[in-house]
Design an enzyme around this catalytic site. Sequence first.
Site, short mmCIF file in Angstrom:
data_model
loop_
_atom_site.label_atom_id
_atom_site.label_comp_id
_atom_site.label_asym_id
_atom_site.label_seq_id
_atom_site.Cartn_x
_atom_site.Cartn_y
_atom_site.Cartn_z
N GLY A 11 2.72 -19.76 -48.45
CA GLY A 11 1.50 -20.46 -48.05
C GLY A 11 1.51 -21.95 -48.32
O GLY A 11 0.45 -22.57 -48.42
N ASN A 13 2.38 -24.25 -46.28
CA ASN A 13 1.77 -24.91 -45.12
C ASN A 13 0.25 -24.75 -45.15
O ASN A 13 -0.49 -25.70 -44.87
CB ASN A 13 2.32 -24.31 -43.81
CG ASN A 13 3.64 -24.93 -43.43
OD1 ASN A 13 3.68 -26.06 -42.96
ND2 ASN A 13 4.71 -24.22 -43.68
N LEU A 86 3.15 -9.92 -35.18
CA LEU A 86 2.75 -10.31 -33.82
C LEU A 86 1.23 -10.23 -33.74
O LEU A 86 0.62 -9.31 -34.27
CB LEU A 86 3.37 -9.36 -32.80
CG LEU A 86 4.88 -9.47 -32.57
CD1 LEU A 86 5.33 -8.47 -31.52
CD2 LEU A 86 5.25 -10.89 -32.15
N ASN A 101 0.54 -21.66 -33.67
CA ASN A 101 1.58 -21.15 -34.56
C ASN A 101 2.63 -22.24 -34.74
O ASN A 101 2.81 -23.09 -33.87
CB ASN A 101 2.25 -19.91 -33.94
CG ASN A 101 3.34 -19.35 -34.84
OD1 ASN A 101 3.14 -19.19 -36.05
ND2 ASN A 101 4.50 -19.07 -34.28
N HIS A 103 6.67 -22.70 -35.49
CA HIS A 103 7.94 -21.98 -35.57
C HIS A 103 8.98 -22.97 -36.13
O HIS A 103 9.09 -24.09 -35.61
CB HIS A 103 8.36 -21.47 -34.18
CG HIS A 103 9.59 -20.64 -34.23
ND1 HIS A 103 9.57 -19.32 -34.66
CD2 HIS A 103 10.88 -20.93 -33.98
CE1 HIS A 103 10.80 -18.84 -34.65
NE2 HIS A 103 11.62 -19.81 -34.24
C1 GRF Z 1 7.59 -21.98 -42.72
O1 GRF Z 1 8.87 -22.56 -42.65
C2 GRF Z 1 7.14 -21.57 -41.36
O2 GRF Z 1 7.58 -22.41 -40.32
C3 GRF Z 1 7.82 -20.23 -41.21
O3 GRF Z 1 7.78 -19.62 -42.47
C4 GRF Z 1 7.64 -20.65 -43.45
C5 GRF Z 1 6.36 -20.39 -44.18
O4 GRF Z 1 6.34 -21.15 -45.31
N1 GRF Z 1 7.15 -19.43 -40.23
P1 GRF Z 1 4.97 -21.18 -46.15
O5 GRF Z 1 4.52 -19.73 -46.35
O6 GRF Z 1 3.97 -21.98 -45.36
O7 GRF Z 1 5.36 -21.84 -47.44
#
Ligand code: GRF
Length: 188
Positions: A11, A13, A86, A101, A103
Amino acid sequence: KKIAIFASGSGSNAQKIAEHFQDHPSITVSLILCNNPSAYCLTRAENLGIPSYVFDRPTFRDASKMMAVLQENEIDFIVLAGFLWLVPPYLVEAYPNRILNIHPALLPKFGGKGMYGMNVHQAVVEAQEKETGITIHYVNERYDEGATVFQATVAVESTDSPEQVAEKIHALEYAHFPAVIQQVVEEI
Ligand code: GRF
């Protein structure tokens, strides 16, 4: 405008996004939803003072249950940040062009199921790619095939390990995802 973030893991992000909107006059992260009761994103939500909702697969498939949670929290927009399942059609239909989203690669390359976490960076290194990056896109029924909103690239050195690539990708995510979300949400 109220944003709900779906996460499955650390988490980081989600935290960056929540912090980005802390002093925004009209946009806020109101809810963090997670499909893994032991994921660290729940600790981050608690530390940030943001309500969280943990769900399992049957609940996630139960449109009435999930929509009730989103409606109770008056959610206008959904962000998937490291969410590994999904998105079911009921959610895409309830939030048309309202789900973003991220990626951790340059879609359409290295897309699809299983290309998450270290796997995608491992695949980039093994393919000896000269660059990789992030793709922020709308989510539609075909998941990774929704319209791309933003891409940023970073060089991959021949000596880079997957972990080093992951570091570079996280830096790109933190630098761009919150601002791209703000741009999109301010326009709805
Ligand atoms: C990020 O690199 C995102 O792009 C990918 O999984 C990772 C998640 O990291 N889908 P976090 O959970 O936000 O630390």
